[in-house]
Scaffold this active site. Structure first.
Site, short mmCIF file in Angstrom:
data_model
loop_
_atom_site.label_atom_id
_atom_site.label_comp_id
_atom_site.label_asym_id
_atom_site.label_seq_id
_atom_site.Cartn_x
_atom_site.Cartn_y
_atom_site.Cartn_z
N LYS A 35 0.92 -1.32 -0.10
CA LYS A 35 -0.17 -0.14 0.01
C LYS A 35 0.82 1.13 -0.03
O LYS A 35 0.55 2.07 -0.62
CB LYS A 35 -1.14 -0.07 1.24
CG LYS A 35 -2.20 -0.98 1.22
CD LYS A 35 -2.96 -0.89 2.26
CE LYS A 35 -4.12 -1.81 1.98
NZ LYS A 35 -3.79 -3.39 1.88
N GLU A 74 -3.09 8.05 7.59
CA GLU A 74 -3.75 8.94 6.51
C GLU A 74 -4.90 9.65 6.98
O GLU A 74 -5.19 9.17 8.06
CB GLU A 74 -3.72 8.53 5.23
CG GLU A 74 -4.80 7.04 5.22
CD GLU A 74 -4.57 6.25 3.73
OE1 GLU A 74 -3.67 6.69 2.85
OE2 GLU A 74 -5.83 5.84 3.57
N HIS A 129 -15.55 -4.82 7.29
CA HIS A 129 -14.69 -4.67 6.15
C HIS A 129 -15.03 -5.91 5.07
O HIS A 129 -14.16 -5.70 4.18
CB HIS A 129 -13.35 -4.42 6.35
CG HIS A 129 -13.00 -3.64 7.63
ND1 HIS A 129 -12.91 -2.12 7.31
CD2 HIS A 129 -12.75 -3.53 9.07
CE1 HIS A 129 -12.55 -1.70 8.41
NE2 HIS A 129 -12.65 -2.29 9.41
N ARG A 138 -5.57 -8.90 -8.75
CA ARG A 138 -5.95 -10.15 -9.05
C ARG A 138 -7.48 -9.90 -9.51
O ARG A 138 -8.25 -9.00 -9.47
CB ARG A 138 -5.94 -11.15 -7.76
CG ARG A 138 -6.75 -10.34 -6.62
CD ARG A 138 -6.95 -11.30 -5.37
NE ARG A 138 -7.25 -10.34 -4.01
CZ ARG A 138 -8.54 -10.23 -4.02
NH1 ARG A 138 -9.58 -10.38 -4.85
NH2 ARG A 138 -8.91 -9.47 -3.00
#
Length: 299
Positions: A116, A200, A235, A292
């Site tokens: 990331k 962030e 999530h 993917r």
């Protein structure tokens, strides 16, 4: 065009790959574990090879056995599907070393986008909007505190190698930050073997918008529009709708094209998904890239 491919997966995705291959006149080989010996997808494959016992560690995750099955059946390529070895750069490298095509991105592209932190840096270079935050891994807590104060709370600490909500902590003030960084690092090490975390801005009440992209080996990339994946639990996505409703057409075009540009910048080949968060003003920020094919691609 390949004459024969091996499918290193099972179930629904194996069926989808078999059907697509049949339409193209490509023969398929399915590997399977002893637990899947009666799997209905095996009846549709042109050839099947048992590669181990029930646990995936003894079968679908055994690179040596999958490569041996491909060589034994004269398969020219391997399709990893999703899960298992689909985002394993080492597996893609082994395929290349054995002169078997890996149907997916190169190991290098997988590394650039799968991590990331490096993905965020590449997105900045491509002009894809990203969240304000640290430029890389948090190494000094004082630096993280300074940046958090600059961009404003709440912020989120995230694992660079993370996914599925693991290694993530939302922080509402300075007092919480140290404990959040430490616990996120510990969870990241336990889950991914990589303790790198970054920080962030946290976007509350955001919409989760994903863009489907396809890249080739000549530097080209196209998007296949977007889908809304906001309805989630822990999530994990519950309901998805494509195209994403109630998005201004001009904004939709910008989101989709910025996703395609990131894929071009990464020199990515194959299917991928670029994920974004969008606020109520329809400002959007790149979240991550899934290197993917995905279960929700038919959406």
């Amino acid at each position: 065009m390949f004459g024969r491919i091996l499918i290193a997966n099972r179930g629904e995705i194996a069926l989808r790959i078999i059907r697509a291959a049949r339409e193209l006149g490509v023969q398929t080989v399915c590997v399977y574990s002893e637990a899947d010996a009666d799997g209905p997808w095996l009846e549709l494959a042109d050839e099947t090879v048992c590669i181990g016992k029930g646990p995936s560690a003894d079968s679908y995750l055994r690179i040596d056995r999958i490569i041996s099955a491909a060589e034994m059946t004269d398969s020219e390529a391997i399709h990893p599907g999703y899960g298992f070895l689909s985002e394993n750069a080492h597996f893609a490298e082994v395929c290349r070393d054995c002169e078997i095509e890996f149907i997916g991105p190169t190991p290098e592209a997988m590394g650039r986008l799968g991590d990331k932190i490096s993905c965020k840096r590449l997105a900045k270079e491509a002009g894809t909007p990203v969240f304000p935050g640290t430029d890389g891994e948090i190494e000094e807590l004082d630096e993280a505190i300074e940046i958090a104060n600059q961009i404003g709370f709440p912020v989120i600490v995230k694992a660079s190698a993370g996914g599925g909500g693991r290694g993530m902590r939302v922080v509402h003030d300075v007092a919480e930050l140290k404990a959040a960084v430490t616990s996120a690092q510990q969870e990241a090490i336990a889950s991914f073997g990589n303790g790198a975390v970054y920080l962030e801005k946290f976007l509350d009440k955001a919409r989760h918008i994903e863009v489907q992209v396809l890249g080739d080996k000549h530097g080209n990339a196209v998007h296949l529009y977007n889908r809304d994946c906001t309805s989630q639990r822990r999530h994990q996505k519950l309901i998805e709708e494509g195209p994403a409703p109630n998005v201004d057409d001009a904004i939709r075009d910008k989101v989709c094209e910025s996703a395609a540009e990131l894929i071009r910048k990464a020199k990515y080949s194959g299917a991928a998904t670029v994920e974004f968060l969008m606020n109520q003003e329809q400002e959007f920020f790149m979240l991550e890239v899934n290197t993917r094919v995905q279960v929700e691609h038919p959406v």
